[in-house]
Design a protein around this motif. Structure first.
Motif, mmCIF file in Angstrom:
data_model
loop_
_atom_site.group_PDB
_atom_site.id
_atom_site.type_symbol
_atom_site.label_atom_id
_atom_site.label_comp_id
_atom_site.label_asym_id
_atom_site.label_seq_id
_atom_site.Cartn_x
_atom_site.Cartn_y
_atom_site.Cartn_z
ATOM 1 N N ILE A 1 0.837 -1.203 0.000
ATOM 2 C CA ILE A 1 0.000 0.000 0.000
ATOM 3 C C ILE A 1 0.872 1.252 0.000
ATOM 4 O O ILE A 1 0.610 2.204 -0.738
ATOM 5 C CB ILE A 1 -0.968 -0.012 1.200
ATOM 6 N N ARG A 2 1.940 1.267 0.816
ATOM 7 C CA ARG A 2 2.843 2.442 0.839
ATOM 8 C C ARG A 2 3.469 2.675 -0.528
ATOM 9 O O ARG A 2 3.565 3.808 -1.000
ATOM 10 C CB ARG A 2 3.930 2.259 1.898
ATOM 11 N N ARG A 3 3.890 1.601 -1.187
ATOM 12 C CA ARG A 3 4.504 1.745 -2.517
ATOM 13 C C ARG A 3 3.495 2.254 -3.538
ATOM 14 O O ARG A 3 3.834 3.085 -4.390
ATOM 15 C CB ARG A 3 5.092 0.406 -2.960
ATOM 16 N N ALA A 4 2.263 1.762 -3.466
ATOM 17 C CA ALA A 4 1.219 2.237 -4.391
ATOM 18 C C ALA A 4 0.920 3.711 -4.140
ATOM 19 O O ALA A 4 0.750 4.494 -5.085
ATOM 20 C CB ALA A 4 -0.046 1.395 -4.232
ATOM 21 N N LEU A 5 0.883 4.104 -2.878
ATOM 22 C CA LEU A 5 0.633 5.503 -2.538
ATOM 23 C C LEU A 5 1.774 6.390 -3.028
ATOM 24 O O LEU A 5 1.534 7.475 -3.576
ATOM 25 C CB LEU A 5 0.442 5.651 -1.028
ATOM 26 N N ASP A 6 3.013 5.935 -2.874
ATOM 27 C CA ASP A 6 4.154 6.694 -3.400
ATOM 28 C C ASP A 6 4.037 6.887 -4.903
ATOM 29 O O ASP A 6 4.273 7.983 -5.427
ATOM 30 C CB ASP A 6 5.479 5.985 -3.083
ATOM 31 N N ALA A 7 3.676 5.818 -5.618
ATOM 32 C CA ALA A 7 3.543 5.922 -7.081
ATOM 33 C C ALA A 7 2.447 6.921 -7.444
ATOM 34 O O ALA A 7 2.619 7.734 -8.361
ATOM 35 C CB ALA A 7 3.235 4.549 -7.682
ATOM 36 N N TYR A 8 1.344 6.887 -6.725
ATOM 37 C CA TYR A 8 0.244 7.817 -6.984
ATOM 38 C C TYR A 8 0.666 9.258 -6.712
ATOM 39 O O TYR A 8 0.402 10.156 -7.518
ATOM 40 C CB TYR A 8 -0.968 7.448 -6.128
ATOM 41 N N ALA B 1 3.643 10.544 -6.725
ATOM 42 C CA ALA B 1 4.695 10.995 -7.648
ATOM 43 C C ALA B 1 4.181 11.136 -9.080
ATOM 44 O O ALA B 1 4.869 11.713 -9.928
ATOM 45 C CB ALA B 1 5.864 10.015 -7.618
ATOM 46 N N TRP B 2 2.985 10.634 -9.347
ATOM 47 C CA TRP B 2 2.434 10.611 -10.714
ATOM 48 C C TRP B 2 2.497 11.966 -11.399
ATOM 49 O O TRP B 2 2.987 12.081 -12.522
ATOM 50 C CB TRP B 2 0.991 10.124 -10.647
ATOM 51 N N ASP B 3 2.023 13.018 -10.732
ATOM 52 C CA ASP B 3 2.009 14.332 -11.375
ATOM 53 C C ASP B 3 2.778 15.386 -10.577
ATOM 54 O O ASP B 3 2.607 16.579 -10.806
ATOM 55 C CB ASP B 3 0.572 14.785 -11.628
ATOM 56 N N ASP B 4 3.612 14.939 -9.642
ATOM 57 C CA ASP B 4 4.407 15.870 -8.822
ATOM 58 C C ASP B 4 5.879 15.477 -8.891
ATOM 59 O O ASP B 4 6.340 14.617 -8.141
ATOM 60 C CB ASP B 4 3.929 15.848 -7.375
ATOM 61 N N ALA C 1 9.509 12.866 -3.764
ATOM 62 C CA ALA C 1 10.519 11.808 -3.771
ATOM 63 C C ALA C 1 10.260 10.890 -2.583
ATOM 64 O O ALA C 1 10.452 11.283 -1.440
ATOM 65 C CB ALA C 1 11.919 12.409 -3.685
ATOM 66 N N PRO C 2 9.809 9.682 -2.857
ATOM 67 C CA PRO C 2 9.551 8.763 -1.755
ATOM 68 C C PRO C 2 10.832 8.369 -1.039
ATOM 69 O O PRO C 2 11.925 8.414 -1.615
ATOM 70 C CB PRO C 2 8.921 7.550 -2.429
#
Length: 73
Positions: free
Chosen positions: A33-40, A42-45, A49-50
């Motif tokens: 879940i943390r990795r998915a949230l990081d990807a989300y 970082a998508w448009d920002d 940086a996770p």
């Protein structure tokens, strides 16, 4: 890395997929879940940086629980 606890409601299908992925990858569901949230995030920002992830891998020193973990040896 500091962590804060939150509650998240997921659908039964999401939970099923998380559990499956968790077992396949040898990762806790929270890490997925943390990795998915990081990807989300970082998508448009491009400034987001996770924090680097700790190495979670199933191996000789970190056995999978479904295989009996340390007790199954």
């Amino acid at each position: 890395m500091s962590k804060e606890r939150i509650n998240v409601y997921v659908t039964p299908r999401q939970k099923e997929q998380l559990e499956k992925r968790s077992q396949e990858e040898g990762l806790p569901m929270a890490e997925i879940i943390r990795r998915a949230l990081d990807a989300y995030l970082a998508w448009d920002d491009p400034t987001y940086a996770p924090v680097p992830k700790p190495p979670f891998k199933v191996g000789p020193f970190i056995p999978r629980l479904k295989d009996g973990g340390f007790l199954g040896r």
